[in-house]
Design a protein around this motif. Structure first.
Motif, mmCIF file in Angstrom:
data_model
loop_
_atom_site.group_PDB
_atom_site.id
_atom_site.type_symbol
_atom_site.label_atom_id
_atom_site.label_comp_id
_atom_site.label_asym_id
_atom_site.label_seq_id
_atom_site.Cartn_x
_atom_site.Cartn_y
_atom_site.Cartn_z
ATOM 1 N N GLU A 15 0.831 -1.215 0.000
ATOM 2 C CA GLU A 15 0.000 0.000 0.000
ATOM 3 C C GLU A 15 0.864 1.264 0.000
ATOM 4 O OE1 GLU A 15 -3.487 0.133 -0.311
ATOM 5 O OE2 GLU A 15 -3.044 -1.927 -0.874
ATOM 6 N N VAL A 16 2.032 1.182 0.642
ATOM 7 C CA VAL A 16 2.961 2.323 0.644
ATOM 8 C C VAL A 16 3.449 2.571 -0.789
ATOM 9 C CG1 VAL A 16 5.315 2.986 1.331
ATOM 10 C CG2 VAL A 16 3.725 2.127 3.043
ATOM 11 N N ILE A 17 3.777 1.493 -1.479
ATOM 12 C CA ILE A 17 4.255 1.617 -2.868
ATOM 13 C C ILE A 17 3.124 2.160 -3.747
ATOM 14 C CG2 ILE A 17 5.048 0.301 -4.894
ATOM 15 C CD1 ILE A 17 6.354 -1.694 -2.847
ATOM 16 N N ARG A 18 1.945 1.594 -3.537
ATOM 17 C CA ARG A 18 0.779 1.988 -4.339
ATOM 18 C C ARG A 18 0.442 3.472 -4.131
ATOM 19 N NH1 ARG A 18 -4.673 1.660 -3.481
ATOM 20 N NH2 ARG A 18 -5.856 1.287 -5.381
ATOM 21 N N SER A 19 0.614 3.938 -2.911
ATOM 22 C CA SER A 19 0.297 5.347 -2.619
ATOM 23 C C SER A 19 1.490 6.259 -2.863
ATOM 24 C CB SER A 19 -0.133 5.500 -1.158
ATOM 25 O OG SER A 19 -1.079 4.559 -0.815
ATOM 26 N N ASP A 20 2.604 5.656 -3.330
ATOM 27 C CA ASP A 20 3.798 6.428 -3.666
ATOM 28 C C ASP A 20 4.326 7.238 -2.475
ATOM 29 O OD1 ASP A 20 5.668 6.903 -5.532
ATOM 30 O OD2 ASP A 20 4.655 8.610 -6.469
ATOM 31 N N ILE A 21 4.330 6.617 -1.302
ATOM 32 C CA ILE A 21 4.836 7.304 -0.104
ATOM 33 C C ILE A 21 6.338 7.037 0.023
ATOM 34 C CG2 ILE A 21 4.719 7.403 2.434
ATOM 35 C CD1 ILE A 21 1.761 6.643 2.213
ATOM 36 N N ASP A 22 7.080 8.076 0.312
ATOM 37 C CA ASP A 22 8.532 7.954 0.496
ATOM 38 C C ASP A 22 8.796 7.289 1.857
ATOM 39 O OD1 ASP A 22 11.215 8.425 1.112
ATOM 40 O OD2 ASP A 22 11.237 10.309 -0.011
ATOM 41 N N LEU A 23 9.598 6.226 1.854
ATOM 42 C CA LEU A 23 9.849 5.483 3.104
ATOM 43 C C LEU A 23 10.566 6.315 4.171
ATOM 44 C CD1 LEU A 23 10.829 1.843 2.135
ATOM 45 C CD2 LEU A 23 8.730 2.703 3.147
ATOM 46 N N ASN A 24 11.150 7.414 3.741
ATOM 47 C CA ASN A 24 11.810 8.278 4.727
ATOM 48 C C ASN A 24 10.800 9.031 5.576
ATOM 49 O OD1 ASN A 24 14.505 7.671 4.039
ATOM 50 N ND2 ASN A 24 14.197 8.835 2.144
ATOM 51 N N TYR A 25 9.561 9.153 5.061
ATOM 52 C CA TYR A 25 8.509 9.830 5.838
ATOM 53 C C TYR A 25 7.816 8.799 6.727
ATOM 54 C CZ TYR A 25 9.301 13.773 2.730
ATOM 55 O OH TYR A 25 9.875 14.796 2.042
ATOM 56 N N GLU A 26 8.495 8.448 7.818
ATOM 57 C CA GLU A 26 8.039 7.330 8.647
ATOM 58 C C GLU A 26 6.659 7.557 9.249
ATOM 59 O OE1 GLU A 26 11.095 6.079 11.324
ATOM 60 O OE2 GLU A 26 12.393 5.497 9.652
ATOM 61 N N GLU A 27 6.388 8.812 9.614
ATOM 62 C CA GLU A 27 5.080 9.089 10.219
ATOM 63 C C GLU A 27 3.955 8.830 9.235
ATOM 64 O OE1 GLU A 27 4.504 12.834 12.190
ATOM 65 O OE2 GLU A 27 6.299 12.481 13.386
ATOM 66 N N GLU A 28 4.216 9.191 7.984
ATOM 67 C CA GLU A 28 3.194 8.984 6.952
ATOM 68 C C GLU A 28 2.953 7.476 6.733
ATOM 69 O OE1 GLU A 28 2.751 10.727 2.662
ATOM 70 O OE2 GLU A 28 4.034 12.052 3.856
ATOM 71 N N VAL A 29 4.034 6.712 6.769
ATOM 72 C CA VAL A 29 3.921 5.258 6.585
ATOM 73 C C VAL A 29 3.124 4.665 7.756
ATOM 74 C CG1 VAL A 29 5.187 3.081 6.360
ATOM 75 C CG2 VAL A 29 6.104 5.162 5.302
ATOM 76 N N ALA A 30 3.448 5.116 8.975
ATOM 77 C CA ALA A 30 2.751 4.601 10.161
ATOM 78 C C ALA A 30 1.274 4.998 10.130
ATOM 79 C CB ALA A 30 3.417 5.129 11.431
ATOM 80 N N HIS A 31 1.007 6.195 9.650
ATOM 81 C CA HIS A 31 -0.377 6.663 9.565
ATOM 82 C C HIS A 31 -1.168 5.787 8.596
ATOM 83 C CE1 HIS A 31 -3.735 9.366 9.716
ATOM 84 N NE2 HIS A 31 -3.705 9.515 8.406
ATOM 85 N N LEU A 32 -0.539 5.480 7.477
ATOM 86 C CA LEU A 32 -1.210 4.611 6.493
ATOM 87 C C LEU A 32 -1.506 3.235 7.114
ATOM 88 C CD1 LEU A 32 -0.677 4.213 2.772
ATOM 89 C CD2 LEU A 32 -0.314 2.188 4.148
ATOM 90 N N ALA A 33 -0.512 2.695 7.859
ATOM 91 C CA ALA A 33 -0.700 1.387 8.508
ATOM 92 C C ALA A 33 -1.870 1.430 9.482
ATOM 93 C CB ALA A 33 0.579 0.973 9.221
ATOM 94 N N GLU A 34 -1.982 2.542 10.197
ATOM 95 C CA GLU A 34 -3.023 2.695 11.211
ATOM 96 C C GLU A 34 -4.422 2.741 10.591
ATOM 97 O OE1 GLU A 34 -2.457 5.163 14.587
ATOM 98 O OE2 GLU A 34 -4.017 3.752 15.204
ATOM 99 N N LYS A 35 -4.550 3.498 9.519
ATOM 100 C CA LYS A 35 -5.903 3.688 8.977
ATOM 101 C C LYS A 35 -6.309 2.588 7.984
ATOM 102 C CE LYS A 35 -5.053 7.193 5.319
ATOM 103 N NZ LYS A 35 -4.761 6.383 4.215
ATOM 104 N N MET A 36 -5.352 1.745 7.621
ATOM 105 C CA MET A 36 -5.607 0.705 6.632
ATOM 106 C C MET A 36 -6.570 -0.365 7.162
ATOM 107 S SD MET A 36 -2.274 -0.917 4.949
ATOM 108 C CE MET A 36 -2.502 -2.622 4.615
#
Ligand code: DC
Length: 224
Positions: free
Chosen positions: A43-64
């Motif tokens: 989902e991170v790849i699909r949403s094109d989120i940069d892995l360096n933005y850890e908070e954004e990745v964690a947020h995606l995990a939370e709301k998924m």
């Protein structure tokens, strides 16, 4: 009996296949937690989120919204995210390359551990991963640590991948397995470790049936 069984070990150790078959034999549920980290990565790849933005990745995990459909027989369970079945996307090379980096993010781990614990209620469950015996289910009834040499684990991955990609290079696969081992064991938050109270099984020279028999017999002996 409705026990909880924790199985940890490195990539390619054979733990997922063994866990799935053991669950079938015991008529237990099986939860592949690696698939959860893979689903977040996809989902991170699909949403094109940069892995360096850890908070954004964690947020995606939370709301998924992530759901599992139980597996029939020896089949894998399906993973449904927001109504989409992404099971076939979980082992694509892009996910393989990035999953360890996603799994080392503290916020992602916290969200996953919470979801995994919620799913462990009522027992009758086998869960496999890297931190199950140490973090997720420290009070599991049985803990196993399943391992094999790097060479053997790379050989297993190679056999799996060569069917789809005939030009696969064994040395590259071995390097990639070693790289994942390094990230998984050296990360700050719940790294892969063998819990002190886990039974270690080296599967290098064992068939999958032998591994399942070993696990099954240990559980039977421990509960009789
Ligand atoms: O078991 P697997 O290869 O599908 O795991 C994918 C990745 O997820 C791997 O790099 C380790 C990580 N993982 C983890 O950190 N904690 C878990 N409980 C399960 C997997």
């Amino acid at each position: 009996m409705s026990l909880t069984i924790a199985i940890d070990g490195p990539a390619g150790s054979g733990k997922s296949t063994a866990a799935r078959r053991l669950a079938r034999r015991l008529n237990y549920r099986y939860l592949d937690t690696g698939a959860m980290y893979r689903a977040v990565t996809y989902e991170v790849i699909r949403s094109d989120i940069d892995l360096n933005y850890e908070e954004e990745v964690a947020h995606l995990a939370e709301k998924m919204e992530m759901n599992f459909t139980p597996a029939e027989g020896d089949k894998k369970s399906r993973i449904i995210v927001e109504g989409r079945d992404i099971t076939d996307k979980l082992r694509i090379p892009e996910v393989n390359d990035k999953v360890s980096r996603v799994a080392r993010i503290k916020g992602v781990r916290e969200v996953m551990v919470k979801k995994q614990r919620a799913m462990s209620a009522n027992g009758g469950l086998i869960m496999d991963g890297r931190d199950i015996g140490s973090q997720v289910l420290p009070n599991a009834d049985f803990k196993f640590y399943i391992t094999a040499t790097l060479e053997e684990r790379a050989r297993r991955r190679y056999k799996e991948i060569i069917k789809k990609k005939p030009d696969t290079d064994f040395e590259e696969i071995k390097k990639s397995v070693a790289r994942r081992d390094k990230i998984d064991t050296e990360r700050c938050y719940s790294p892969l470790i063998k819990p002190e109270d886990a039974v270690e099984i080296d599967t290098t020279d064992l068939s999958i049936n032998e591994v399942v028999d070993k696990l099954y017999n240990i559980i039977k002996e421990g509960t009789s």
